[in-house]
Design a protein around this motif. Structure first.
Motif, PDB file in Angstrom:
ATOM      1  N   ALA A   1      41.606   7.557 -40.298  1.00  0.00           N
ATOM      2  CA  ALA A   1      41.517   8.076 -38.937  1.00  0.00           C
ATOM      3  C   ALA A   1      40.209   7.617 -38.333  1.00  0.00           C
ATOM      4  O   ALA A   1      39.187   7.519 -39.023  1.00  0.00           O
ATOM      5  CB  ALA A   1      41.602   9.603 -38.930  1.00  0.00           C
ATOM      6  N   GLY A   2      40.232   7.316 -37.051  1.00  0.00           N
ATOM      7  CA  GLY A   2      39.019   6.844 -36.417  1.00  0.00           C
ATOM      8  C   GLY A   2      39.159   6.772 -34.917  1.00  0.00           C
ATOM      9  O   GLY A   2      40.167   7.188 -34.338  1.00  0.00           O
TER      10      GLY A   2
ATOM     11  N   TRP B   1      36.302  15.538 -39.706  1.00  0.00           N
ATOM     12  CA  TRP B   1      35.067  15.069 -40.327  1.00  0.00           C
ATOM     13  C   TRP B   1      34.543  13.771 -39.708  1.00  0.00           C
ATOM     14  O   TRP B   1      33.521  13.256 -40.136  1.00  0.00           O
ATOM     15  CB  TRP B   1      35.303  14.843 -41.823  1.00  0.00           C
ATOM     16  N   LEU B   2      35.223  13.248 -38.695  1.00  0.00           N
ATOM     17  CA  LEU B   2      34.739  12.037 -38.038  1.00  0.00           C
ATOM     18  C   LEU B   2      33.387  12.296 -37.372  1.00  0.00           C
ATOM     19  O   LEU B   2      33.185  13.326 -36.728  1.00  0.00           O
ATOM     20  CB  LEU B   2      35.722  11.561 -36.971  1.00  0.00           C
TER      21      LEU B   2
ATOM     22  N   LEU C   1      31.174   4.624 -37.061  1.00  0.00           N
ATOM     23  CA  LEU C   1      31.532   5.988 -37.411  1.00  0.00           C
ATOM     24  C   LEU C   1      30.967   6.335 -38.777  1.00  0.00           C
ATOM     25  O   LEU C   1      30.647   5.447 -39.577  1.00  0.00           O
ATOM     26  CB  LEU C   1      33.056   6.163 -37.452  1.00  0.00           C
ATOM     27  N   GLY C   2      30.875   7.620 -39.036  1.00  0.00           N
ATOM     28  CA  GLY C   2      30.562   8.132 -40.356  1.00  0.00           C
ATOM     29  C   GLY C   2      31.505   9.272 -40.656  1.00  0.00           C
ATOM     30  O   GLY C   2      32.434   9.551 -39.896  1.00  0.00           O
TER      31      GLY C   2
ATOM     32  N   VAL D   1      24.279  11.906 -34.428  1.00  0.00           N
ATOM     33  CA  VAL D   1      25.724  11.818 -34.655  1.00  0.00           C
ATOM     34  C   VAL D   1      26.404  12.825 -33.750  1.00  0.00           C
ATOM     35  O   VAL D   1      25.834  13.866 -33.412  1.00  0.00           O
ATOM     36  CB  VAL D   1      26.111  12.077 -36.129  1.00  0.00           C
ATOM     37  N   GLN D   2      27.614  12.496 -33.358  1.00  0.00           N
ATOM     38  CA  GLN D   2      28.429  13.392 -32.542  1.00  0.00           C
ATOM     39  C   GLN D   2      29.639  13.813 -33.358  1.00  0.00           C
ATOM     40  O   GLN D   2      30.390  12.963 -33.837  1.00  0.00           O
ATOM     41  CB  GLN D   2      28.845  12.713 -31.243  1.00  0.00           C
ATOM     42  N   LEU D   3      29.810  15.110 -33.516  1.00  0.00           N
ATOM     43  CA  LEU D   3      30.894  15.670 -34.326  1.00  0.00           C
ATOM     44  C   LEU D   3      31.926  16.330 -33.426  1.00  0.00           C
ATOM     45  O   LEU D   3      31.591  16.927 -32.409  1.00  0.00           O
ATOM     46  CB  LEU D   3      30.324  16.698 -35.305  1.00  0.00           C
TER      47      LEU D   3
END
Length: 299
Positions: free
Chosen positions: A184-185, A49-50, A69-70, A97-99
């Motif tokens: 997590a990141g 989900w980052l 991040l989101g 956003v990049q998933l």
């Protein structure tokens, strides 16, 4: 490179030890073997989900180490700190956003492979349609620093892209003090997605020892197990347990700030507790997933 789970150009194989497979999961995929395996990185099918934020020209940041991040909370929505978007003139600014980012040094539209031939699907780069900033956000104190991002199109769910589950009703009033969570990141100084345990402490102790990290009554502090600093907005997640079986991860908070304690050789971080903002989040999203008291992820 030894990995628990392999994803080679989209082909996945795994031996799972919990009640739900990756293919069955709708949100917050949990794998106990992955959780306990503390490598120097998180494998691509962990914490899917980052969401990495990019700005006007598609770059992730305007200044070095200024990435944000989101967290993907539905196919169309991402939750992130408001101060990642609101500029000095009060205008909200972001591009996409990049998933599914595993290696932040890789180009978004290319398959990412390491020197051993281990490959990960390209990240999904989705432009933003709208940014809803919390109406009480204060750019000076960062109180209520929360924004809901709406994407121009739905994210495609894959083994490396999945929403996080929202907090279950039974846990919305529970204390966050003296608990163990996972964050997590994308680390500031490393390329690969990473994770670490976080042990939360009381607000009074955090205020006494680390007053610069406290922004409001909705902030919670914790000590990280690993000495890593992550981009702001990294999601803090808990584990939902039913009948003594771990079911899924659920969202607890978003990383606001971190500092390294030189003498103690540890990282202390502050997180915005998302639970007081659930009404605001629901108002600006379409299809959140809350797992309550059974294996059905949509109940």
């Amino acid at each position: 490179m030894q990995l628990l789970l392999g994803l080679f150009c989209g082909i996945l194989g795994a031996s799972l030890v919990h009640s739900e497979s990756l293919q069955e999961a709708k949100c917050g995929y949990f794998n106990e073997e992955q959780l306990l395996k503390q490598n120097e990185f998180a494998v691509p099918t962990e914490h899917q989900w980052l969401a990495r934020i990019t700005y006007e020209n598609g770059h992730e940041a305007k200044l070095p180490n200024d990435g944000c991040l989101g967290v993907l909370i539905s196919k169309r929505n991402v939750l992130a700190p408001a101060h990642c978007f609101v500029q000095y003139d009060g205008q909200a600014d972001a591009f996409s956003v990049q998933l599914g980012v595993w290696n932040k040094s890789s180009n978004a539209h290319e398959v990412s492979c390491d020197k051993d031939g281990y490959c990960v699907l390209p990240a999904q780069d989705i432009p933003l349609a709208e940014i809803a900033v919390h109406p009480e956000y204060d750019p000076l104190t960062l109180k209520h620093s929360l924004a809901v991002l709406t994407l121009q199109r739905d994210a495609k769910l894959t083994p490396t892209v999945m929403p996080i589950c929202m907090p279950p009703p039974s846990l919305t009033k529970e204390t966050l003090v003296g608990q163990m969570f996972v964050v997590a990141g994308l680390p500031i100084k490393d390329s690969l997605k990473h994770k670490t345990w976080v042990n939360t402490i009381s607000r009074s102790y955090c205020q006494k020892e680390h007053s610069s990290l406290i922004t409001s009554s909705t902030t919670v502090c914790g000590y990280q197990d690993r000495i890593k600093t992550y981009y702001q907005g990294a999601p803090l997640v808990g584990i939902q347990v039913e009948s003594n079986v771990a079911q899924n991860f659920y969202l607890v908070g978003l990383l606001m700030d971190s500092k390294r304690m030189q003498k103690a050789e540890r990282i202390v971080s502050s997180f915005l507790d998302v639970r007081p903002y659930l009404d605001f989040i629901r108002l600006n999203t379409d299809s959140l997933i809350v797992r309550k008291n059974g294996p059905d992820p949509r109940k």
